[in-house]
Scaffold this motif. Structure first.
Motif, mmCIF file in Angstrom:
data_model
loop_
_atom_site.group_PDB
_atom_site.id
_atom_site.type_symbol
_atom_site.label_atom_id
_atom_site.label_comp_id
_atom_site.label_asym_id
_atom_site.label_seq_id
_atom_site.Cartn_x
_atom_site.Cartn_y
_atom_site.Cartn_z
ATOM 1 N N GLY A 98 0.791 -1.223 0.000
ATOM 2 C CA GLY A 98 0.000 0.000 0.000
ATOM 3 C C GLY A 98 0.820 1.267 0.000
ATOM 4 O O GLY A 98 0.326 2.334 -0.388
ATOM 5 N N GLY A 99 2.081 1.190 0.426
ATOM 6 C CA GLY A 99 2.967 2.348 0.366
ATOM 7 C C GLY A 99 3.865 2.344 -0.843
ATOM 8 O O GLY A 99 4.068 3.373 -1.490
ATOM 9 N N PHE A 100 4.390 1.171 -1.188
ATOM 10 C CA PHE A 100 5.367 1.062 -2.277
ATOM 11 C C PHE A 100 4.755 1.339 -3.643
ATOM 12 O O PHE A 100 5.303 2.132 -4.433
ATOM 13 C CB PHE A 100 5.988 -0.336 -2.251
ATOM 14 N N VAL A 101 3.627 0.709 -3.941
ATOM 15 C CA VAL A 101 3.042 0.818 -5.288
ATOM 16 C C VAL A 101 2.648 2.254 -5.626
ATOM 17 O O VAL A 101 3.045 2.775 -6.677
ATOM 18 C CB VAL A 101 1.858 -0.157 -5.446
ATOM 19 N N PRO A 102 1.870 2.958 -4.779
ATOM 20 C CA PRO A 102 1.537 4.349 -5.130
ATOM 21 C C PRO A 102 2.775 5.238 -5.227
ATOM 22 O O PRO A 102 2.846 6.096 -6.114
ATOM 23 C CB PRO A 102 0.619 4.799 -3.988
ATOM 24 N N SER A 103 3.741 5.054 -4.332
ATOM 25 C CA SER A 103 4.953 5.882 -4.370
ATOM 26 C C SER A 103 5.669 5.742 -5.702
ATOM 27 O O SER A 103 6.177 6.720 -6.250
ATOM 28 C CB SER A 103 5.901 5.478 -3.233
ATOM 29 N N LEU A 104 5.722 4.529 -6.227
ATOM 30 C CA LEU A 104 6.390 4.283 -7.503
ATOM 31 C C LEU A 104 5.542 4.763 -8.676
ATOM 32 O O LEU A 104 6.042 5.458 -9.577
ATOM 33 C CB LEU A 104 6.693 2.795 -7.644
ATOM 34 N N VAL A 105 4.249 4.432 -8.667
ATOM 35 C CA VAL A 105 3.387 4.722 -9.815
ATOM 36 C C VAL A 105 3.189 6.216 -10.013
ATOM 37 O O VAL A 105 3.139 6.703 -11.153
ATOM 38 C CB VAL A 105 2.036 3.994 -9.669
ATOM 39 N N PHE A 106 3.081 6.988 -8.936
ATOM 40 C CA PHE A 106 2.912 8.432 -9.093
ATOM 41 C C PHE A 106 4.121 9.044 -9.803
ATOM 42 O O PHE A 106 3.982 9.941 -10.640
ATOM 43 C CB PHE A 106 2.703 9.102 -7.733
ATOM 44 N N GLY A 107 5.315 8.572 -9.483
ATOM 45 C CA GLY A 107 6.495 9.060 -10.183
ATOM 46 C C GLY A 107 6.526 8.616 -11.633
ATOM 47 O O GLY A 107 6.911 9.391 -12.520
ATOM 48 N N VAL A 108 6.122 7.366 -11.885
ATOM 49 C CA VAL A 108 6.032 6.871 -13.263
ATOM 50 C C VAL A 108 5.067 7.736 -14.070
ATOM 51 O O VAL A 108 5.310 8.037 -15.247
ATOM 52 C CB VAL A 108 5.592 5.390 -13.273
ATOM 53 N N ALA A 109 3.967 8.157 -13.440
ATOM 54 C CA ALA A 109 2.987 9.009 -14.130
ATOM 55 C C ALA A 109 3.615 10.335 -14.546
ATOM 56 O O ALA A 109 3.433 10.791 -15.688
ATOM 57 C CB ALA A 109 1.781 9.249 -13.226
ATOM 58 N N PHE A 110 4.365 10.963 -13.645
ATOM 59 C CA PHE A 110 5.027 12.217 -13.995
ATOM 60 C C PHE A 110 6.043 12.015 -15.110
ATOM 61 O O PHE A 110 6.202 12.856 -15.999
ATOM 62 C CB PHE A 110 5.704 12.825 -12.766
ATOM 63 N N GLY A 111 6.755 10.894 -15.072
ATOM 64 C CA GLY A 111 7.712 10.612 -16.132
ATOM 65 C C GLY A 111 7.056 10.504 -17.489
ATOM 66 O O GLY A 111 7.565 11.022 -18.498
ATOM 67 N N ASN A 112 5.891 9.849 -17.529
ATOM 68 C CA ASN A 112 5.177 9.716 -18.796
ATOM 69 C C ASN A 112 4.572 11.035 -19.258
ATOM 70 O O ASN A 112 4.446 11.270 -20.469
ATOM 71 C CB ASN A 112 4.091 8.647 -18.672
ATOM 72 N N LEU A 113 4.214 11.902 -18.329
ATOM 73 C CA LEU A 113 3.748 13.229 -18.724
ATOM 74 C C LEU A 113 4.863 14.006 -19.409
ATOM 75 O O LEU A 113 4.642 14.708 -20.406
ATOM 76 C CB LEU A 113 3.245 14.002 -17.506
ATOM 77 N N LEU A 114 6.077 13.883 -18.900
ATOM 78 C CA LEU A 114 7.211 14.573 -19.521
ATOM 79 C C LEU A 114 7.535 13.996 -20.902
ATOM 80 O O LEU A 114 8.007 14.711 -21.790
ATOM 81 C CB LEU A 114 8.434 14.492 -18.612
ATOM 82 N N LEU A 115 7.266 12.714 -21.083
ATOM 83 C CA LEU A 115 7.484 12.089 -22.390
ATOM 84 C C LEU A 115 6.343 12.381 -23.356
ATOM 85 O O LEU A 115 6.541 12.392 -24.573
ATOM 86 C CB LEU A 115 7.627 10.572 -22.231
ATOM 87 N N GLY A 116 5.159 12.627 -22.817
ATOM 88 C CA GLY A 116 3.957 12.777 -23.637
ATOM 89 C C GLY A 116 3.174 11.474 -23.661
ATOM 90 O O GLY A 116 3.758 10.390 -23.794
ATOM 91 N N LEU A 117 1.864 11.569 -23.503
ATOM 92 C CA LEU A 117 1.007 10.388 -23.492
ATOM 93 C C LEU A 117 0.369 10.175 -24.865
ATOM 94 O O LEU A 117 0.038 11.147 -25.556
ATOM 95 C CB LEU A 117 -0.083 10.539 -22.431
ATOM 96 N N PRO A 118 0.173 8.918 -25.272
ATOM 97 C CA PRO A 118 -0.371 8.626 -26.611
ATOM 98 C C PRO A 118 -1.889 8.777 -26.679
ATOM 99 O O PRO A 118 -2.636 7.799 -26.656
ATOM 100 C CB PRO A 118 0.056 7.165 -26.839
ATOM 101 N N PHE A 119 -2.344 10.013 -26.735
ATOM 102 C CA PHE A 119 -3.777 10.266 -26.891
ATOM 103 C C PHE A 119 -3.960 11.393 -27.899
ATOM 104 O O PHE A 119 -3.048 12.159 -28.184
ATOM 105 C CB PHE A 119 -4.417 10.640 -25.547
ATOM 106 N N HIS A 120 -5.160 11.491 -28.438
ATOM 107 C CA HIS A 120 -5.470 12.590 -29.355
ATOM 108 C C HIS A 120 -6.976 12.826 -29.356
ATOM 109 O O HIS A 120 -7.753 11.978 -28.891
ATOM 110 C CB HIS A 120 -4.990 12.278 -30.783
ATOM 111 N N TYR A 121 -7.358 13.989 -29.862
ATOM 112 C CA TYR A 121 -8.774 14.354 -29.991
ATOM 113 C C TYR A 121 -9.175 14.339 -31.467
ATOM 114 O O TYR A 121 -8.370 14.670 -32.352
ATOM 115 C CB TYR A 121 -9.033 15.753 -29.426
ATOM 116 N N ASP A 122 -10.439 13.961 -31.709
ATOM 117 C CA ASP A 122 -10.964 14.130 -33.063
ATOM 118 C C ASP A 122 -11.647 15.496 -33.160
ATOM 119 O O ASP A 122 -11.577 16.303 -32.229
ATOM 120 C CB ASP A 122 -11.906 12.981 -33.437
ATOM 121 N N ASP A 123 -12.307 15.750 -34.286
ATOM 122 C CA ASP A 123 -12.914 17.072 -34.502
ATOM 123 C C ASP A 123 -14.047 17.372 -33.531
ATOM 124 O O ASP A 123 -14.414 18.532 -33.332
ATOM 125 C CB ASP A 123 -13.440 17.179 -35.941
ATOM 126 N N THR A 124 -14.626 16.337 -32.924
ATOM 127 C CA THR A 124 -15.709 16.535 -31.956
ATOM 128 C C THR A 124 -15.202 16.513 -30.516
ATOM 129 O O THR A 124 -15.988 16.440 -29.580
ATOM 130 C CB THR A 124 -16.789 15.451 -32.127
#
Length: 382
Positions: A129-155
């Motif tokens: 309960g302590g290890f997983v969130p501590s690691l995953v939150f940092g992984v999330a920030f790392g992926n934000l700096l890399l850019g996430l694979p999403f896009h919007y259509d015209d709508t």
């Protein structure tokens, strides 16, 4: 309030508010996660582990409200970010939530039975309960700096084209280790403040190791970001004092873009400076047994590291690696002016009350947790 403050300023204010909530979560709930991650390693006997658990047991629920509040603020202030992130990163978020479920159950049930196997099992559940969130939150920030694979259509429908396993890339894992080690340092310094004897000595050693490791990894992440990661640059956007379609802007992805803010706004260099200085001063204070000062400096280190990520990305919140134009910024991912104005007034009223109440709780619960205290209160302590 929305008539007094213009829309552009409200957008900036809510970028700051969300940052404050994330930093508050890291500081307040971060030491909980650090302590439970260290639990199986610093506690060699059942009494020692109960000392560690009871150092955070009475306060962890209040601390976790920072995470809930931050999630609610993102939902209300940045609905496009909330929708894209919580749908695209669904598996990762569920992993964090399932890991966090171990904490309330573990705290409440761990000492209900005297079986060593039962208690040891819950100790490792609290570790998860302590290890997983501590690691995953940092992984999330790392992926934000890399850019996430999403896009919007015209709508403006969001499409996420990545996978959970793709999030576990080398740079993101490095950022995850930065997050993990900084929270381990923070948790170990908190244990120094709240315990004594052999547990305190082990916590001091854990603080040194995790703090030095965090500083090294933080520096490596910065060098990697400067030399090997392409950043995003906002070239053109409509009037930021108005409601903006996220697709009506021009964005380029170039090497070194994440560092450009530090030359444009030199004062932003305070963030990494505070990060490194906070670690050094926290470890120095801990070595001198200035426990409260060490906790303050450790908190500043966390704030500096998180602000470094936020300042590097400014004004981006959620960059897109597949379509840079779909990247979300603080200017075009926000709610209406009226919504931000109402939330601003509510925050000005309730945030000080939360801070006052939190300060009162920690004042009431101050003091050392000892083995003798656990033995004297065996049936009421966690």
């Amino acid at each position: 309030m929305s008539e007094i403050i213009d829309y552009q300023t409200l957008k900036l204010v809510w970028w700051l508010f969300v940052g404050v909530l994330l930093i508050g979560f890291a500081i307040m709930d971060g030491f909980d996660m650090g302590v439970t991650t260290l639990l199986p390693f610093l506690g060699k006997t059942d009494d020692e582990r109960r000392v560690i658990i009871n150092s955070v047991g009475p306060v962890w629920e209040g601390n976790q409200t920072w995470l809930i509040t931050a999630g609610g603020a993102i939902f209300a202030a940045w609905p496009l970010v909330y929708a894209a992130a919580f749908s695209g990163l669904y598996v990762a978020l569920l992993l964090v939530l399932f890991a966090l479920f171990f904490r309330p159950v573990g705290f409440d049930y761990r000492s209900k039975m005297e079986s060593p196997a039962w208690r040891n099992g819950w100790d490792w559940a609290l570790f998860v309960g302590g290890f997983v969130p501590s690691l995953v939150f940092g992984v999330a920030f790392g992926n934000l700096l890399l850019g996430l694979p999403f896009h919007y259509d015209d709508t403006l429908r969001s499409f996420y084209t990545g996978s959970f396993w793709a999030l576990l890339n080398p740079f993101a894992l490095l950022c995850g280790l930065v997050s993990l080690t900084m929270l381990l340092m923070h948790g170990a310094i908190y244990l120094q403040l709240r315990t004594e004897g052999v547990v305190q000595k082990r916590a001091a050693r854990a603080a040194r190791i995790s703090g030095i490791t965090c500083a090294i990894l933080f520096a490596l992440a910065g060098l990697w970001l400067a030399a090997g990661i392409e950043g995003y640059r906002l070239l053109q956007i409509p009037d930021v004092n108005s409601a903006i379609n996220p697709l009506h802007k021009t964005v380029e992805k170039v090497a070194g873009a994440w560092l450009s803010n530090y030359s444009t706004y030199p004062w932003m260099t305070l963030a990494p400076t505070v990060g490194f200085a906070g670690i050094a001063l926290a470890l120095l204070s801990a070595a001198k047994k200035w426990e409260r000062c060490a906790f303050v400096f450790s908190s500043l280190a966390l704030a500096g590291i998180i602000l470094t990520a936020g300042f590097s990305m400014f004004p981006f919140i959620m960059p897109s690696s597949t379509d840079p134009v779909s990247s979300l910024t603080l200017w075009d991912a926000v709610s209406s002016k009226k919504t931000l104005g109402i939330m601003f007034v509510v925050t000005l009223i309730f945030l000080p009350l939360i801070l006052i109440y939190t300060s009162w709780v920690f004042r009431v619960l101050r003091g050392k947790i000892t083995v003798q205290h656990i033995r004297d209160n065996s049936h009421t302590a966690y």
